[in-house]
Design a protein around this motif. Structure first.
Motif, PDB file in Angstrom:
ATOM      1  N   THR A  80       0.781  -1.263  -0.099  1.00 40.54           N
ATOM      2  CA  THR A  80       0.015   0.095   0.112  1.00 40.54           C
ATOM      3  C   THR A  80       0.826   1.317   0.042  1.00 40.54           C
ATOM      4  O   THR A  80       0.660   2.240  -0.884  1.00 40.54           O
ATOM      5  CB  THR A  80      -0.939   0.271   1.389  1.00 40.54           C
ATOM      6  N   GLY A  91     -10.140   1.624  -4.477  1.00 40.42           N
ATOM      7  CA  GLY A  91      -9.462   1.319  -5.841  1.00 40.42           C
ATOM      8  C   GLY A  91     -10.349   0.877  -6.908  1.00 40.42           C
ATOM      9  O   GLY A  91     -10.103   1.196  -8.159  1.00 40.42           O
ATOM     10  N   LEU A 106      -5.000  -1.993  -5.722  1.00 40.82           N
ATOM     11  CA  LEU A 106      -5.067  -1.764  -4.306  1.00 40.82           C
ATOM     12  C   LEU A 106      -5.951  -3.196  -3.680  1.00 40.82           C
ATOM     13  O   LEU A 106      -5.963  -3.414  -2.399  1.00 40.82           O
ATOM     14  CB  LEU A 106      -5.935  -0.374  -3.925  1.00 40.82           C
TER      15      LEU A 106
END
Length: 133
Positions: free
Chosen positions: A19, A103, A118
């Motif tokens: 991330t 995302g 993501l």
């Protein structure tokens, strides 16, 4: 006496690193492609654009694509997730679902976008949360 310095929540730490990497990558790449607008950001042109927020001039749009974007919060979120994992804390599943949904929405609305990636840390966090439950 040896101490265990390896994180007990390696999956959470790795999800945090992914991330944070995606956030940092976004910041670096968008800044690299928009450096020509950087001087304008320090002249006050970002304050009250002439056409409001409906029709952004390129330098204002570049700001919102780079420094004003989700890149820095995503980087910080990744660092926080990694920090939690190193302390044997698994973030709640709602964080993973929100990260994945965010995302997805980003990828659906703005292409080309790697935002769908993501889901990689989101799934890792979901698996970790399920294991802990």
């Amino acid at each position: 006496m040896t101490t265990n310095v390896l994180p007990r929540r390696r999956d959470v730490v790795l999800a945090g690193r992914i991330t944070a990497f995606l956030g940092a990558l976004h910041l670096v790449l968008t800044l690299a492609f928009n450096l020509q607008y950087l001087p304008a950001w320090f002249t006050g042109r970002l304050w009250f654009p002439a056409n409001g927020l409906n029709e952004l001039p390129p330098d204002v749009g570049a700001f919102w694509l780079t420094i004003g974007s989700f890149g820095l919060p995503l980087l910080l979120l990744g660092l926080l997730i990694g920090w939690l994992g190193r302390r044997d804390v698994t973030p709640p599943a709602f964080l993973a679902w929100t990260l994945g949904a965010w995302g997805t929405i980003l990828a659906l609305l703005f292409e080309p976008s790697p935002a769908i990636l993501l889901w990689v840390p989101a799934v890792m966090l979901l698996v970790a949360a399920r294991r802990q439950a």
